[in-house]
Motif scaffolding. Structure first.
Motif, PDB file in Angstrom:
ATOM      1  N   GLN A  67      -9.735 -18.340 -25.952  1.00 21.23           N
ATOM      2  CA  GLN A  67     -10.318 -18.837 -27.583  1.00 21.23           C
ATOM      3  C   GLN A  67     -11.309 -18.015 -27.834  1.00 21.23           C
ATOM      4  O   GLN A  67     -11.364 -17.587 -29.025  1.00 21.23           O
ATOM      5  N   GLY A  84      -0.411 -19.788 -20.772  1.00 18.66           N
ATOM      6  CA  GLY A  84      -1.932 -20.144 -19.980  1.00 18.66           C
ATOM      7  C   GLY A  84      -1.535 -20.305 -18.770  1.00 18.66           C
ATOM      8  O   GLY A  84      -2.616 -19.866 -17.858  1.00 18.66           O
ATOM      9  N   THR A 103      -7.653 -18.536 -11.497  1.00 15.05           N
ATOM     10  CA  THR A 103      -8.287 -19.260 -11.990  1.00 15.05           C
ATOM     11  C   THR A 103      -8.010 -20.671 -12.480  1.00 15.05           C
ATOM     12  O   THR A 103      -6.438 -20.769 -12.609  1.00 15.05           O
ATOM     13  N   SER A 104      -8.690 -21.396 -12.847  1.00 15.59           N
ATOM     14  CA  SER A 104      -8.381 -22.971 -13.658  1.00 15.59           C
ATOM     15  C   SER A 104      -7.796 -22.550 -15.072  1.00 15.59           C
ATOM     16  O   SER A 104      -8.156 -21.563 -15.677  1.00 15.59           O
ATOM     17  N   SER A 105      -6.848 -23.538 -15.511  1.00 17.70           N
ATOM     18  CA  SER A 105      -6.292 -23.423 -16.642  1.00 17.70           C
ATOM     19  C   SER A 105      -7.521 -23.782 -17.817  1.00 17.70           C
ATOM     20  O   SER A 105      -7.531 -23.234 -18.647  1.00 17.70           O
ATOM     21  N   PHE A 106      -8.742 -24.277 -17.303  1.00 17.94           N
ATOM     22  CA  PHE A 106      -9.701 -24.473 -18.173  1.00 17.94           C
ATOM     23  C   PHE A 106     -10.338 -23.169 -18.406  1.00 17.94           C
ATOM     24  O   PHE A 106     -10.622 -22.978 -19.565  1.00 17.94           O
ATOM     25  N   THR A 107     -10.649 -22.464 -17.573  1.00 17.66           N
ATOM     26  CA  THR A 107     -11.365 -21.109 -17.521  1.00 17.66           C
ATOM     27  C   THR A 107     -10.465 -20.299 -18.366  1.00 17.66           C
ATOM     28  O   THR A 107     -11.113 -19.702 -19.393  1.00 17.66           O
ATOM     29  N   SER A 131      -8.315 -21.041 -20.737  1.00 17.66           N
ATOM     30  CA  SER A 131      -8.306 -21.522 -22.013  1.00 17.66           C
ATOM     31  C   SER A 131      -9.461 -21.151 -22.966  1.00 17.66           C
ATOM     32  O   SER A 131      -9.599 -20.752 -23.913  1.00 17.66           O
ATOM     33  N   THR A 132     -10.668 -21.365 -22.310  1.00 15.55           N
ATOM     34  CA  THR A 132     -12.049 -21.074 -22.755  1.00 15.55           C
ATOM     35  C   THR A 132     -12.087 -19.508 -23.008  1.00 15.55           C
ATOM     36  O   THR A 132     -12.647 -19.166 -24.113  1.00 15.55           O
ATOM     37  N   SER A 186      -3.043 -18.198 -15.673  1.00 14.26           N
ATOM     38  CA  SER A 186      -4.127 -18.949 -14.618  1.00 14.26           C
ATOM     39  C   SER A 186      -3.764 -18.513 -13.419  1.00 14.26           C
ATOM     40  O   SER A 186      -4.591 -18.102 -12.224  1.00 14.26           O
TER      41      SER A 186
END
Length: 210
Positions: A36, A17, A26-30, A32-33, A21
């Motif tokens: 998924q 991840g 981009t962010s790790s959250f983006t 991950s989303t 990223s």
């Protein structure tokens, strides 16, 4: 979209991840989303757990087709211009050479048929050069190149773009200036004009290999 572009660019490599990223900016959250959702669609596969968890794109064709569908619905600021070029066959060389004068102050890249045909020749001639330029810099770039506004006789189109469209710009041997990533070039070929669809099919098979 930036994560999707990075996944396609990765050519099926296994990525953490964090690596994705950094690749997609981009962010790790983006990341991950998006991953998924792509796993839910079974377009991405994974191995490992925790910090060792890695994923790779397993169905690039499906992902690219989905991006095409979204891309064709986007609304962009495109302006039409005329550039004096006595020999149409030298349009790409002349435009890219002039655009280089913008230096690093303006982010830009050549895209569409004139770029794709330079990489995977099919058309005997391309009469229009498309350049993507960062938002708010069209007038400045037009002045740098020496363009004149035109509704008729257009041979240059400037398009305001940023983000994923500017990822993975590349240099092409034998040419000055920046070219958009092959995936962006392909997306721009699907505009229904002339023989662009034919060039897009060849480009996807020979260059993208998706």
């Amino acid at each position: 979209e930036m994560v999707i572009h990075a996944l396609l660019q990765s050519k099926g490599d296994w990525l953490t991840g964090l690596a994705l990223s950094e690749l997609s900016k981009t962010s790790s959250f983006t990341v991950s989303t998006v991953l998924q959702e792509l796993e839910r669609l079974e377009w991405v596969e994974s191995e490992g757990k925790g910090r060792q968890l890695r994923r790779r794109l397993s169905k690039p064709g499906d992902l690219l087709d989905a991006w095409v569908e979204v891309w064709q619905k986007r609304k962009e600021n495109k302006t039409k211009w005329y550039f004096f070029c006595p020999k149409p066959g030298q349009l790409l060389d002349q435009i890219s050479y002039r655009a280089e004068a913008a230096g690093y102050d303006i982010e830009w890249a050549i895209t569409g048929a004139i770029a794709a045909n330079a990489i995977s020749p099919l058309l005997t001639q391309t009469n229009t050069a498309e350049l993507q330029v960062t938002p708010g810099r069209i007038e400045e770039m037009a002045h740098t190149i020496g363009l004149k506004p035109a509704e008729k006789g257009t041979n240059v189109v400037l398009i305001e773009r940023s983000g994923s469209s500017m990822l993975f710009r590349q240099r092409l041997e034998g040419y000055e200036g920046w070219f958009a990533s092959p995936f962006v070039q392909y997306l721009d070929l699907l505009d229904g004009r002339g023989r662009n669809a034919e060039l897009a099919a060849q480009f996807r098979q020979d260059i993208l290999k998706v």
